[in-house]
Scaffold this active site. Structure first.
Site, mmCIF file in Angstrom:
data_model
loop_
_atom_site.group_PDB
_atom_site.id
_atom_site.type_symbol
_atom_site.label_atom_id
_atom_site.label_comp_id
_atom_site.label_asym_id
_atom_site.label_seq_id
_atom_site.Cartn_x
_atom_site.Cartn_y
_atom_site.Cartn_z
ATOM 1 C CE LYS A 216 -5.414 5.053 -1.342
ATOM 2 N NZ LYS A 216 -5.107 5.388 0.051
HETATM 3 C C1 LIG Z 1 -0.958 0.644 -1.381
HETATM 4 C C2 LIG Z 1 -2.125 0.631 -0.451
HETATM 5 N N1 LIG Z 1 -2.785 -0.518 -0.251
HETATM 6 C C3 LIG Z 1 -3.846 -0.608 0.570
HETATM 7 C C4 LIG Z 1 -4.295 0.498 1.253
HETATM 8 C C5 LIG Z 1 -5.452 0.342 2.173
HETATM 9 O O1 LIG Z 1 -6.558 1.053 1.718
HETATM 10 P P1 LIG Z 1 -7.814 1.278 2.682
HETATM 11 O O2 LIG Z 1 -7.480 2.423 3.563
HETATM 12 O O3 LIG Z 1 -8.952 1.582 1.748
HETATM 13 O O4 LIG Z 1 -8.026 0.024 3.432
HETATM 14 C C6 LIG Z 1 -3.656 1.712 1.088
HETATM 15 C C7 LIG Z 1 -4.140 2.883 1.822
HETATM 16 O O5 LIG Z 1 -3.649 3.948 1.819
HETATM 17 C C8 LIG Z 1 -2.535 1.792 0.220
HETATM 18 O O6 LIG Z 1 -1.870 2.932 0.068
#
Ligand SMILES: Cc1ncc(COP(=O)(O)O)c(C=O)c1O
Length: 409
Positions: A207
């Site tokens: 990110k």
């Molecule tokens: C659109 C979206 N939502 C949620 C997530 C989940 O994030 P995390 O890996 O911090 O749980 C991601 C992860 O890439 C994502 O792309």
């Protein structure tokens, strides 16, 4: 080209760089490393003073009264929907073009994810959300796709009409703005308090800023904030830092069957410095995105990301859309050609409704959500991150042009 780092590949006529360019890499500097070491030396490695500092910095950055850290965005989404009492028999409306986590958390609660279509800007269409609302709908979960806000005002207006909460999946969009305000801000563009809105961010490794793994929830609603903070740590009424530091009380009460979703001070040590650098990171991403835009402007075989004048795009992703009618190769072959030339690429995303679990449990089929399906067939995410050099960006642009020229119909 006589550069020793390049060698002409037999299949690609193109001078291919010797080293593979990864699709994504984090930018972690000396400040983050020193802060993590300081945390390790301090003896306080789990949730503690650095988490509090990071939450307070984040709340200031997005202008929210409440910033609640979690160990991932997925955990944050789960916590938010739990705090809203989403459960069996409920429906939650969300776009199909998203990472599976957005839908999985709805399933964890026994509720049904109702998947809807996206527009050419890859963001969820407000009219598709409204069309999917039934008497069972209990929440809307839009996604700020790729680092550009969805049409938040239109979605909040729908939420107001149907009296629904909005849990915005802002995993991609820390630092992006909508009508002059950062996503996660407590106020809507019109100045009203965004009382129906919860935003959830991700600090996963790829990110725009990272804590390795991590997430953050923001909301203007103080009561919901208290409940989410409780739920993210076992449902306990006091967190460990307060219990174990001087003057802390040993006693606590469990008031909900909560989760173990807390962020650690090791993660926050990274976050404190990543957040300080975030605007600079975004500026580099935006500059590189412009370089790509300009490099591809004369290629009718592909479309560059659609941007909106009322939003600042923080370019977590740079997604091109191929015009397959003008190419003799498909998207998978296009990515193979990129790999052959030592460029990493990805696809964001395989629509949720096409995954076996969602087909089998919710009866989805190809043909159900046609816009997202057509988009999925033609999207490619190109590498875009501050650790790339301008020369890397130019290389990727040249590679894309070479592939398109070679496989033009
Ligand atoms: C659109 C979206 N939502 C949620 C997530 C989940 O994030 P995390 O890996 O911090 O749980 C991601 C992860 O890439 C994502 O792309």
């Amino acid at each position: 080209m006589s550069d020793a780092r390049f060698a002409t590949d037999a299949r690609a006529r193109f001078p291919v760089r010797a080293e593979f360019l990864p699709y994504a890499l984090p930018s972690v500097g000396a400040e983050e490393i020193a802060e993590v070491v300081d945390t390790l030396r301090s003896g306080w490695v789990t949730t503690g003073p650095k988490v509090k500092r990071f939450e307070s910095m984040f709340a200031d950055y997005v202008q929210s009264a409440n910033a609640i850290s979690t160990n991932s965005c997925t955990a944050g989404l789960h916590t938010a929907l739990t705090a809203l009492h989403i459960g069996p028999g409920d429906e939650v409306v969300l776009p199909t073009l998203t990472f599976c986590a957005t839908a999985n958390v709805v399933v964890h609660l026994g509720a049904t994810p109702v998947l809807v279509d996206v527009g050419d800007d890859l963001n969820v269409m407000p009219e598709a959300i409204e069309a999917a609302i039934t008497h069972r709908t209990k929440a809307i979960v839009p996604v700020h796709f790729g680092g550009q806000a969805c049409d938040l005002e239109a979605i909040l207006a729908i939420a107001e009409r149907y009296r629904l909460p909005v849990v915005a999946d802002a995993a991609h969009a820390v630092g992006a703005t909508y009508r002059g305000r950062r996503l996660g801000c407590d106020r809507e563009a019109n100045g009203r308090v965004a009382s129906r809105l919860i935003s959830v961010f991700s600090f996963y490794a790829t990110k725009n800023m990272t804590t390795g793994e991590g997430g953050m929830i923001t909301t203007a609603d103080n009561e919901l904030a208290v409940r989410m903070r409780l739920l993210a740590l076992h449902g306990m009424s006091h967190d460990a830092w307060r219990r174990y530091s001087k003057g802390g009380a040993w006693s606590y009460e469990v008031v909900a069957a909560g989760f173990k979703y807390n962020m650690t001070d090791i993660q926050a040590a990274l976050g404190i410095h990543q957040l300080s650098k975030l605007n600079d990171f975004i500026a580099v991403r935006q500059r590189y995105a412009r370089l790509y835009d300009e490099a591809f402007a004369d290629l009718p075989e592909l479309a560059t990301p659609i941007t909106h004048a009322d939003r600042s795009h923080c370019y977590h992703l740079y997604v091109i859309r191929l015009d397959l009618s003008r190419l003799s190769i498909d998207r998978a072959q296009f990515i193979e050609e990129l790999t052959l030339r030592n460029v990493g690429a990805s696809v964001h995303f395989i629509p949720v409704h096409l995954h076996p679990f969602y087909r089998e449990h919710f009866g989805y089929r190809r043909g159900d959500i046609v816009g997202a399906e057509r988009t999925y067939d033609r999207i490619v995410s190109l590498p875009l991150y501050p650790r790339m050099t301008e020369r890397d960006v130019q290389y990727v642009a040249d590679v894309v042009r070479d592939i398109v020229t070679l496989h033009r119909r």
